[in-house]
Write a protein that holds these residues in place. Structure first.
Motif, PDB file in Angstrom:
ATOM      1  N   VAL A 121      17.523  29.212  11.077  1.00 39.06           N
ATOM      2  CA  VAL A 121      18.832  29.642  11.583  1.00 39.06           C
ATOM      3  C   VAL A 121      18.699  30.844  12.513  1.00 39.06           C
ATOM      4  N   ARG A 122      17.567  31.525  12.480  1.00 36.73           N
ATOM      5  CA  ARG A 122      17.322  32.669  13.364  1.00 36.73           C
ATOM      6  C   ARG A 122      16.434  32.307  14.552  1.00 36.73           C
ATOM      7  N   GLY A 123      15.993  31.066  14.604  1.00 40.55           N
ATOM      8  CA  GLY A 123      15.126  30.652  15.699  1.00 40.55           C
ATOM      9  C   GLY A 123      13.695  31.140  15.558  1.00 40.55           C
ATOM     10  N   LEU A 124      13.293  31.519  14.361  1.00 37.27           N
ATOM     11  CA  LEU A 124      11.929  31.977  14.121  1.00 37.27           C
ATOM     12  C   LEU A 124      11.045  30.805  13.707  1.00 37.27           C
ATOM     13  N   LYS A 125       9.795  30.841  14.128  1.00 31.68           N
ATOM     14  CA  LYS A 125       8.813  29.852  13.706  1.00 31.68           C
ATOM     15  C   LYS A 125       8.158  30.348  12.423  1.00 31.68           C
ATOM     16  N   VAL A 126       7.602  29.410  11.656  1.00 37.14           N
ATOM     17  CA  VAL A 126       6.968  29.754  10.385  1.00 37.14           C
ATOM     18  C   VAL A 126       5.567  29.167  10.337  1.00 37.14           C
ATOM     19  N   GLN A 127       4.626  29.981   9.909  1.00 35.96           N
ATOM     20  CA  GLN A 127       3.271  29.517   9.626  1.00 35.96           C
ATOM     21  C   GLN A 127       3.089  29.594   8.117  1.00 35.96           C
ATOM     22  N   LEU A 128       2.972  28.439   7.476  1.00 36.00           N
ATOM     23  CA  LEU A 128       2.774  28.386   6.033  1.00 36.00           C
ATOM     24  C   LEU A 128       1.277  28.389   5.752  1.00 36.00           C
ATOM     25  N   VAL A 129       0.838  29.333   4.935  1.00 31.52           N
ATOM     26  CA  VAL A 129      -0.583  29.487   4.613  1.00 31.52           C
ATOM     27  C   VAL A 129      -0.808  28.968   3.198  1.00 31.52           C
ATOM     28  N   ALA A 130      -1.544  27.870   3.075  1.00 35.40           N
ATOM     29  CA  ALA A 130      -1.847  27.312   1.760  1.00 35.40           C
ATOM     30  C   ALA A 130      -2.847  28.225   1.063  1.00 35.40           C
ATOM     31  N   SER A 131      -2.401  28.877   0.007  1.00 32.55           N
ATOM     32  CA  SER A 131      -3.234  29.858  -0.696  1.00 32.55           C
ATOM     33  C   SER A 131      -3.617  29.312  -2.063  1.00 32.55           C
ATOM     34  N   PHE A 132      -4.835  28.800  -2.146  1.00 34.19           N
ATOM     35  CA  PHE A 132      -5.324  28.177  -3.372  1.00 34.19           C
ATOM     36  C   PHE A 132      -6.135  29.149  -4.219  1.00 34.19           C
ATOM     37  N   HIS A 133      -5.871  30.420  -4.068  1.00 33.48           N
ATOM     38  CA  HIS A 133      -6.563  31.444  -4.849  1.00 33.48           C
ATOM     39  C   HIS A 133      -5.503  32.302  -5.535  1.00 33.48           C
TER      40      HIS A 133
END
Length: 176
Positions: A132-144
């Motif tokens: 809704v703010r026009g921001l992009k997201v980078q999701l970091v898969a954290s398996f630790h």
């Protein structure tokens, strides 16, 4: 030499004026740094320098995106957004600073509640807040696990079933 503080949006202020706005690194300091980085990448773009890629929505393949890492514990141990009102204000500040988006850890210990059963609810809310703010997201898969390092102030362990001795068959084995 420091310039007088700038009243314009952070991304439009001269570097000296940014320094005059405050010196301590904290939320505002991080925003000033993000604004500075946005200005630097803009300058790189104007000179035709920098990496090439096609990640920019406007079709400009030379712009370097500026992303800010959210706190490690933006999703709390009880699988909810920590302080959603403050988070909304922080995201609004990122928009004003001119950043492209943010990165956030998606903790395995918070998302796989039982073997094969996932709950991404708080992360979906976070992605919606960004959209809704026009921001992009980078999701970091954290398996630790989160915690246990110097200055860590959060504790997000691996899922309980991973640490359970009965589930030793979940580990990869090279059978060749």
């Amino acid at each position: 030499l420091l310039a007088a503080p700038c009243a314009a949006p952070l991304a439009e202020c001269p570097v000296g004026a940014l320094a005059a706005r405050g010196g301590a690194m904290g939320p505002l300091g991080a925003l000033m740094l993000a604004a500075f980085l946005a200005r630097v990448t803009g300058a790189i773009h104007q000179r035709g320098l920098g990496p090439t890629g096609t990640d920019d929505d406007e079709g400009d393949d030379r712009r370097v995106g500026v992303f800010v890492m959210l706190p490690l514990d933006v999703v709390s141990e009880n699988r909810a957004l920590r302080d959603p009102k403050a988070l909304e204000q922080q995201l609004n500040r990122l928009v004003v600073a001119g950043v492209d988006g943010f990165a956030v850890d998606v903790w395995w210990g918070l998302t796989e509640v039982r073997p094969g059963k996932y709950d991404f609810g708080p992360y979906l809310k976070l992605v919606h807040m960004a959209a809704v703010r026009g921001l992009k997201v980078q999701l970091v898969a954290s398996f630790h696990q989160c915690g246990g390092n110097v200055n860590d102030d959060c504790d997000i362990p691996l899922p309980d079933f991973v640490l359970n001795d009965k589930n030793q068959n979940i580990w990869f084995r090279d059978r060749l």
